[in-house]
Design a protein around this motif. Structure first.
Motif, PDB file in Angstrom:
ATOM      1  N   GLU A 170     -52.875 -49.181  24.303  1.00 18.11           N
ATOM      2  CA  GLU A 170     -53.755 -50.152  23.983  1.00 18.11           C
ATOM      3  C   GLU A 170     -55.175 -49.827  23.446  1.00 18.11           C
ATOM      4  OE1 GLU A 170     -50.324 -51.508  25.977  1.00 18.11           O
ATOM      5  OE2 GLU A 170     -51.937 -49.990  26.776  1.00 18.11           O
ATOM      6  N   VAL A 171     -55.399 -48.399  23.860  1.00 21.97           N
ATOM      7  CA  VAL A 171     -56.813 -48.034  23.363  1.00 21.97           C
ATOM      8  C   VAL A 171     -56.544 -47.507  22.488  1.00 21.97           C
ATOM      9  CG1 VAL A 171     -58.503 -45.906  23.961  1.00 21.97           C
ATOM     10  CG2 VAL A 171     -57.715 -47.232  25.963  1.00 21.97           C
ATOM     11  N   VAL A 172     -55.444 -46.827  21.959  1.00 23.53           N
ATOM     12  CA  VAL A 172     -55.079 -46.273  20.370  1.00 23.53           C
ATOM     13  C   VAL A 172     -55.402 -47.519  19.453  1.00 23.53           C
ATOM     14  CG1 VAL A 172     -53.625 -45.136  18.943  1.00 23.53           C
ATOM     15  CG2 VAL A 172     -53.877 -44.268  21.338  1.00 23.53           C
ATOM     16  N   GLY A 228     -47.710 -55.976  33.606  1.00 20.81           N
ATOM     17  CA  GLY A 228     -46.292 -55.785  33.958  1.00 20.81           C
ATOM     18  C   GLY A 228     -45.462 -55.421  32.861  1.00 20.81           C
ATOM     19  N   LEU A 229     -45.777 -55.924  31.649  1.00 22.18           N
ATOM     20  CA  LEU A 229     -45.064 -55.953  30.521  1.00 22.18           C
ATOM     21  C   LEU A 229     -44.921 -54.576  29.805  1.00 22.18           C
ATOM     22  CD1 LEU A 229     -45.795 -59.141  28.814  1.00 22.18           C
ATOM     23  CD2 LEU A 229     -43.612 -58.549  30.254  1.00 22.18           C
ATOM     24  N   ARG A 230     -43.845 -53.951  29.205  1.00 26.07           N
ATOM     25  CA  ARG A 230     -43.745 -52.726  28.602  1.00 26.07           C
ATOM     26  C   ARG A 230     -43.723 -52.746  26.990  1.00 26.07           C
ATOM     27  NH1 ARG A 230     -38.376 -51.914  27.965  1.00 26.07           N
ATOM     28  NH2 ARG A 230     -37.240 -53.340  29.114  1.00 26.07           N
ATOM     29  N   PRO A 231     -44.457 -51.729  26.440  1.00 22.72           N
ATOM     30  CA  PRO A 231     -44.431 -51.858  24.897  1.00 22.72           C
ATOM     31  C   PRO A 231     -43.310 -51.187  24.225  1.00 22.72           C
ATOM     32  CG  PRO A 231     -45.933 -50.124  25.616  1.00 22.72           C
ATOM     33  CD  PRO A 231     -45.239 -50.802  26.842  1.00 22.72           C
ATOM     34  N   VAL A 232     -42.736 -51.594  23.151  1.00 20.90           N
ATOM     35  CA  VAL A 232     -41.787 -50.983  22.418  1.00 20.90           C
ATOM     36  C   VAL A 232     -42.010 -51.335  20.808  1.00 20.90           C
ATOM     37  CG1 VAL A 232     -39.235 -50.885  21.745  1.00 20.90           C
ATOM     38  CG2 VAL A 232     -39.903 -51.332  24.114  1.00 20.90           C
ATOM     39  N   GLN A 283     -43.958 -54.476  20.501  1.00 22.74           N
ATOM     40  CA  GLN A 283     -43.483 -55.538  21.264  1.00 22.74           C
ATOM     41  C   GLN A 283     -43.498 -55.379  22.784  1.00 22.74           C
ATOM     42  OE1 GLN A 283     -39.968 -57.668  19.731  1.00 22.74           O
ATOM     43  NE2 GLN A 283     -40.370 -56.846  17.618  1.00 22.74           N
ATOM     44  N   TYR A 284     -43.849 -56.528  23.471  1.00 29.85           N
ATOM     45  CA  TYR A 284     -43.893 -56.160  24.759  1.00 29.85           C
ATOM     46  C   TYR A 284     -42.718 -56.855  25.713  1.00 29.85           C
ATOM     47  CZ  TYR A 284     -48.324 -54.228  24.210  1.00 29.85           C
ATOM     48  OH  TYR A 284     -49.290 -53.220  23.727  1.00 29.85           O
ATOM     49  N   ARG A 285     -41.884 -56.243  26.391  1.00 29.10           N
ATOM     50  CA  ARG A 285     -40.849 -56.702  27.164  1.00 29.10           C
ATOM     51  C   ARG A 285     -41.032 -56.910  28.415  1.00 29.10           C
ATOM     52  NH1 ARG A 285     -36.483 -53.222  23.392  1.00 29.10           N
ATOM     53  NH2 ARG A 285     -36.990 -54.352  21.637  1.00 29.10           N
ATOM     54  N   ASP A 286     -40.272 -57.471  29.218  1.00 29.14           N
ATOM     55  CA  ASP A 286     -40.208 -57.375  30.804  1.00 29.14           C
ATOM     56  C   ASP A 286     -39.043 -56.625  31.192  1.00 29.14           C
ATOM     57  OD1 ASP A 286     -38.395 -59.342  30.221  1.00 29.14           O
ATOM     58  OD2 ASP A 286     -39.609 -60.947  31.250  1.00 29.14           O
ATOM     59  N   GLU A 338     -36.561 -46.428  26.209  1.00 30.16           N
ATOM     60  CA  GLU A 338     -37.961 -47.451  25.806  1.00 30.16           C
ATOM     61  C   GLU A 338     -39.051 -46.653  26.878  1.00 30.16           C
ATOM     62  OE1 GLU A 338     -36.551 -51.489  26.297  1.00 30.16           O
ATOM     63  OE2 GLU A 338     -35.243 -51.277  25.002  1.00 30.16           O
ATOM     64  N   PHE A 339     -39.334 -45.321  26.751  1.00 32.05           N
ATOM     65  CA  PHE A 339     -40.222 -44.990  27.463  1.00 32.05           C
ATOM     66  C   PHE A 339     -41.320 -44.450  26.251  1.00 32.05           C
ATOM     67  CE2 PHE A 339     -42.698 -41.556  29.552  1.00 32.05           C
ATOM     68  CZ  PHE A 339     -42.797 -41.809  31.043  1.00 32.05           C
ATOM     69  N   THR A 340     -42.089 -45.758  26.060  1.00 35.51           N
ATOM     70  CA  THR A 340     -43.115 -45.704  24.808  1.00 35.51           C
ATOM     71  C   THR A 340     -44.192 -44.930  25.325  1.00 35.51           C
ATOM     72  OG1 THR A 340     -42.144 -47.677  24.499  1.00 35.51           O
ATOM     73  CG2 THR A 340     -43.937 -47.214  23.238  1.00 35.51           C
ATOM     74  N   MET A 341     -44.686 -44.184  24.442  1.00 29.54           N
ATOM     75  CA  MET A 341     -45.910 -43.217  24.623  1.00 29.54           C
ATOM     76  C   MET A 341     -46.773 -43.573  23.527  1.00 29.54           C
ATOM     77  SD  MET A 341     -45.333 -42.104  27.660  1.00 29.54           S
ATOM     78  CE  MET A 341     -47.098 -41.100  27.806  1.00 29.54           C
TER      79      MET A 341
END
Length: 302
Positions: A81-83, A151-155, A162-165, A185-188
């Motif tokens: 999110e900072v990027v 608690g969501l994760r980005p992909v 997009q953000y998924r749960d 989906e270990f998004t960096m």
């Protein structure tokens, strides 16, 4: 010419590697902590390398201070999110800005740029770490990022984040060094830097499960130095695969200590910018500014 480069977060784990790399290259580091007046510290600096996380708290004040001083800004954030906010907020800034110029964000971006071809439809970025004893800074930034996402994760899918749960899938990945269990989906941060300059709809990401389990373990001890340079025994192996139109290209890069390799990446980028290479004003990632060879040497292309 002898440069002076300010380093907020100089006392942290990655900051110490950056200070040592600057000194090794004959650059005078200006160590900064959270009590340092930024305008004073940056007044006589040629550039600033921000190593002070969580970057959700430090990126904006350091960037604005760099703009006031008229000097390039680089950081080593892995906070997605900072990027994205840095690219959004500082478009058109009058100084070069390089977010995520470290292992996560920068190296994957450089590898993707090296292997992508016209018509690439999908990137696969797979990390194999021998282990991961995260620093307190890594743990802190992870907590901040998780809170910001609710608690969501980005992909990165369909051309956007997009953000998924739900839990990240676990599967296996066929590395060139063998098949390993991985978390998908270990998004960096490279999923935020790459799309700023490469038009690739989908980015698949994987991390070996042993590293993910270490990341979430309760052990707070952090990396243990095993040599005179402060590096740990940790090794890493990255594979980036570009595919599209029935074509596929792969690049492989391996090394030691994900925190230590950040220092030559970000310091090398800062010095190239000060020498006039990749010095375009405004935000641009490592991959948009430089080649892999210019910063860390060639990977193994297949």
């Amino acid at each position: 010419m002898s440069y002076r480069i300010a380093v907020p977060g100089a006392a942290g784990h990655t900051g110490r590697f950056v200070i040592a790399e600057l000194e090794r290259r004959g650059v005078t580091p200006v160590a900064c902590d959270r009590t340092t007046d930024l305008d004073t510290a940056l007044r006589d600096a040629d550039a600033v390398v921000n190593c002070a996380g969580p970057f959700a708290a430090t990126a904006d004040p350091v960037i604005t201070a760099a703009i006031r001083a008229g000097i390039p800004y680089l950081d080593v954030t892995a906070e997605i999110e900072v990027v994205t906010s840095t690219f959004d907020r500082y478009a058109g800034a009058p100084v070069p800005i390089v977010p995520a110029a470290g292992f996560f964000g920068g190296l994957g971006d450089l590898l993707a740029t090296a292997v992508a071809f016209p018509g690439t439809e999908r990137l696969t970025i797979a990390y194999a770490l021998s282990g991961w004893r995260p620093t307190p800074g890594t743990r802190a930034t992870g907590r901040v990022s998780a809170e910001r996402r609710g608690g969501l994760r980005p992909v990165h899918s369909g051309g956007k984040l997009q953000y998924r749960d739900g839990a990240q899938p676990r599967t296996e990945f066929a590395f060139t060094i063998g098949t390993h269990p991985v978390v998908a989906e270990f998004t960096m941060a490279d999923s935020a830097t790459i799309p700023t300059h490469l038009d690739i709809p989908d980015i698949d990401t994987y991390m070996t499960t042993n590293a993910v389990d270490d990341l979430h373990a309760a052990d707070p001890s952090g990396p243990a130095a095993v040599d005179a340079h402060g590096r740990s025994a940790q090794t890493f192996h990255i594979e980036v695969i570009a595919s599209g139109g029935g074509k596929q290209r792969r690049i492989v890069y391996a090394g030691r200590d994900i925190y230590a390799i950040t220092a030559p990446l970000v310091v090398g980028a800062a010095l190239l910018i000060l020498a006039g290479e990749g010095a375009t004003n405004g935000p641009a990632s490592l991959g948009a500014r430089f080649t892999l060879d210019a910063l860390v040497g060639p990977g193994r292309r297949q």
